[in-house]
Design a protein around this motif. Structure first.
Motif, short mmCIF file in Angstrom:
data_model
loop_
_atom_site.label_atom_id
_atom_site.label_comp_id
_atom_site.label_asym_id
_atom_site.label_seq_id
_atom_site.Cartn_x
_atom_site.Cartn_y
_atom_site.Cartn_z
N LEU A 125 0.88 -1.12 -0.13
CA LEU A 125 -0.01 0.02 0.14
C LEU A 125 1.11 1.22 0.16
O LEU A 125 1.86 1.27 0.87
CB LEU A 125 -0.94 0.10 1.28
CG LEU A 125 -1.74 1.26 1.42
CD1 LEU A 125 -2.85 1.26 0.31
CD2 LEU A 125 -2.52 1.17 2.69
N VAL A 126 0.90 2.14 -0.95
CA VAL A 126 1.98 3.20 -1.28
C VAL A 126 0.76 4.62 -1.17
O VAL A 126 -0.17 4.57 -2.13
CB VAL A 126 2.40 3.07 -2.60
CG1 VAL A 126 3.26 4.32 -2.66
CG2 VAL A 126 3.45 1.89 -2.55
N ASN A 174 -2.33 3.90 -3.75
CA ASN A 174 -2.32 2.70 -4.56
C ASN A 174 -1.99 1.36 -3.76
O ASN A 174 -1.11 1.61 -2.87
CB ASN A 174 -1.03 3.15 -5.51
CG ASN A 174 -1.17 1.90 -6.81
OD1 ASN A 174 -2.54 1.34 -7.01
ND2 ASN A 174 -0.13 1.37 -7.21
N LEU A 175 -2.89 0.42 -4.12
CA LEU A 175 -2.95 -0.70 -3.44
C LEU A 175 -2.45 -1.77 -4.36
O LEU A 175 -3.32 -2.09 -5.57
CB LEU A 175 -4.19 -1.30 -2.72
CG LEU A 175 -4.19 -2.66 -2.05
CD1 LEU A 175 -3.24 -2.59 -1.02
CD2 LEU A 175 -5.61 -2.80 -1.62
N ASN A 197 -4.75 -4.52 -8.81
CA ASN A 197 -4.31 -3.13 -8.08
C ASN A 197 -5.58 -2.27 -8.04
O ASN A 197 -6.73 -2.36 -8.67
CB ASN A 197 -3.23 -2.52 -8.98
CG ASN A 197 -3.95 -2.00 -10.24
OD1 ASN A 197 -4.30 -2.47 -11.06
ND2 ASN A 197 -3.81 -0.50 -10.32
N ALA A 198 -5.49 -1.41 -7.34
CA ALA A 198 -6.71 -0.42 -6.96
C ALA A 198 -5.93 1.00 -6.67
O ALA A 198 -5.14 0.87 -5.70
CB ALA A 198 -7.78 -0.83 -5.89
N ALA A 199 -6.29 2.12 -7.34
CA ALA A 199 -5.90 3.47 -6.90
C ALA A 199 -6.81 4.43 -6.97
O ALA A 199 -7.78 4.40 -7.88
CB ALA A 199 -4.74 3.58 -7.99
N TYR A 241 -10.01 7.11 -10.30
CA TYR A 241 -10.30 5.87 -9.50
C TYR A 241 -10.07 4.58 -10.46
O TYR A 241 -10.60 4.61 -11.38
CB TYR A 241 -11.67 6.01 -8.89
CG TYR A 241 -11.97 7.05 -8.10
CD1 TYR A 241 -11.69 7.16 -6.70
CD2 TYR A 241 -12.90 8.11 -8.78
CE1 TYR A 241 -11.84 8.62 -6.14
CE2 TYR A 241 -12.99 9.42 -8.16
CZ TYR A 241 -12.61 9.71 -7.05
OH TYR A 241 -12.85 10.77 -6.13
N THR A 242 -9.14 3.87 -10.16
CA THR A 242 -8.57 2.87 -10.96
C THR A 242 -8.70 1.36 -10.33
O THR A 242 -8.20 1.17 -9.14
CB THR A 242 -7.20 3.24 -11.71
OG1 THR A 242 -7.11 4.07 -12.11
CG2 THR A 242 -7.15 1.90 -12.60
N VAL A 243 -9.27 0.43 -11.13
CA VAL A 243 -8.83 -0.81 -10.57
C VAL A 243 -8.48 -1.89 -11.77
O VAL A 243 -8.79 -1.43 -12.76
CB VAL A 243 -10.29 -1.56 -10.07
CG1 VAL A 243 -10.81 -0.84 -8.92
CG2 VAL A 243 -11.40 -1.52 -10.92
N GLY A 244 -7.54 -2.82 -11.61
CA GLY A 244 -7.19 -3.21 -12.71
C GLY A 244 -6.47 -4.61 -12.24
O GLY A 244 -6.39 -4.94 -11.12
#
Length: 444
Positions: free
Chosen positions: A108-109, A131-132, A147-149, A175-178
């Motif tokens: 987790l950053v 960012n996770l 990842n999720a950010a 908002y991002t998930v990938g």
């Protein structure tokens, strides 16, 4: 090496993979290889690019870093005339929490970029990002990265979304998930697949409603190896990109892009590597009367470790992207870069890079060309700190003279690691000792 420091991106990345396969040549390049007792990778909070591995006595660890940059910008607002020159500072704190297991990793950053301009306070900004990322080793031949950010960034001056110098700092949220799956079950035919979903929300700027730019972008692509000859492997790469705007309007049109390309990867040990592909993309629009657009789809990157002290890098890409401008349905972007990194001494790394970007719009918008060139130095004081200096020059030309600008940015940087881990020595075969600070090229 980054010529002007690490900056939180304000671009709209529509199909970025969450993790990339690395090769021996890349690991041995001047910019990546470990320098024992001189470099802490915690300074840059590198993302996951290693296999899961427990070290020390605890699978949980963290590190933090702080970078401070100060310099001079000759044209803060990227205007064609009436330039505003200013001294500036950018403060970039960051912290990460990491958990390692036998077959999984998570990190987790949290990081920020806080910019201040002495002569142009209206351009001050605060970028924030969380960012996770987690990697799960499904088996010895396959792993899954998710990842999720969430981020709030500012819009770069001179970019397509910039409203002009009469407006203050303009911001947006994303908002991002990938996820990415990689499989080496068939060594000669590696397979990877990536999906990414991003929502963009644009904040009002000085009373101007920008919600018409709000959108969702979904992207997916795969790389399927189908043949191998010696050190060269061949692949086919299909992909899809979907853009949905929150509000229907004549200037912001929902669209779907389909891609198909073939390519090859060459890995010549620790000396060189090359990946390239070429194909075609087709973008179709929801709005009646807009014909589908076809465009070349090209990507290539090359790396050559000319000597133990010198690395040459080059990238080329051509793609059709969604346009943020209401008068253009899309933009075909061509980017080319050429860079060189040279390690003059054990703790002094010099770099230079030239980048050319050409934007050709489908619609009543002036085409643009941006040339960027820069040089940089990074002096590694020890494992915990470094000094840097950079000089960057930008020159944008356009079919519309009002969109042209030139800018020169010079800066100095200081980077430090705020806290330290226990110092453990690891004995390798042959009697060589590695400090725990650098394991597999990443600060632990």
């Amino acid at each position: 090496m980054l010529l002007a420091g690490v900056v939180l991106s304000a671009g709209l990345c529509t199909a970025c993979p969450t993790v990339a396969q690395t090769y021996e040549a890349e690991e041995e390049s001047v910019g990546r290889r470990p320098r024992l007792d001189f470099e802490s990778y915690g300074l840059s909070l590198d993302g996951l690019d290693r296999g899961a591995k427990v070290t020390g006595t605890s699978p949980v660890y963290s590190f933090s870093r702080l970078e401070v940059e100060a310099g001079h910008d000759s044209n803060v607002r990227r205007t064609a005339s009436g330039e505003t020159a200013s001294l500036f500072t950018v403060t970039r704190p960051g912290v990460s929490l990491n958990v390692d297991g036998e077959n999984h990793q998570s990190m987790l950053v949290g990081q920020a970029a806080i910019g201040r301009y002495g002569s142009s306070g209206g351009d001050d900004y605060e970028d924030l990002e969380l960012n996770l990322v987690s990697r799960i080793e499904i088996d010895e031949d396959a792993d899954l990265v998710v990842n999720a950010a969430a981020a709030r960034n500012h819009i770069d001056r001179g970019s397509d979304l910039d409203l002009g110098p009469s407006f203050g700092t303009q911001t947006y949220r994303s908002y991002t998930v990938g996820a990415q799956l990689q499989s080496l079950a068939f060594a000669d035919n590696p397979v990877s697949g990536t999906v990414q979903s991003t929502w963009y929300r644009f904040d009002d700027a000085d009373g101007v409603d920008r919600s018409g730019l709000d959108r969702w972008i979904g992207a997916g692509n795969a790389r399927i190896g189908f043949a191998r000859t010696g050190e060269v492997s061949y692949f086919v790469q299909p992909g899809v990109q979907r853009v949905n705007y929150a509000e229907d309007s004549s200037g912001n049109v929902d669209s779907t892009r389909l891609d198909l390309a073939v390519g090859a990867t060459y890995s010549g040990g620790a000396v060189s590597q090359f990946t390239g592909f070429a194909g075609l993309s087709r973008r179709s629009f929801e709005e009646p009367g807009l014909s589908a657009e076809y465009s070349a789809l090209i990507g290539a990157n090359a790396l050559w470790n000319a000597t133990e002290l010198m690395t040459l890098r080059s990238e080329l890409s051509v793609s059709n992207e969604d346009s943020e401008l209401s008068a253009a349905s899309s933009v075909t972007t061509t980017e080319f870069s050429l860079g060189l990194d040279y390690e003059a001494w054990d703790n002094l790394v010099a770099g230079t890079e030239i980048r050319w970007t050409d934007n050709r719009y489908s619609g009543d918008v002036a085409d643009e060309r941006l040339l960027e060139a820069g040089v940089g130095l990074r002096y590694l004081l020890n494992e915990y700190a470094y000094l840097g200096a950079g000089l960057r020059w930008e020159n944008q030309t356009s079919d519309d003279p009002a969109e042209e600008f030139r800018a020169t940015v010079a800066s100095l940087r200081l980077g430090i690691k705020l806290c330290c881990l226990r110092d453990v020595e690891i004995e390798e075969p042959g009697g060589r000792s590695l400090r725990q600070g650098v394991v597999n090229g990443v600060f632990r």
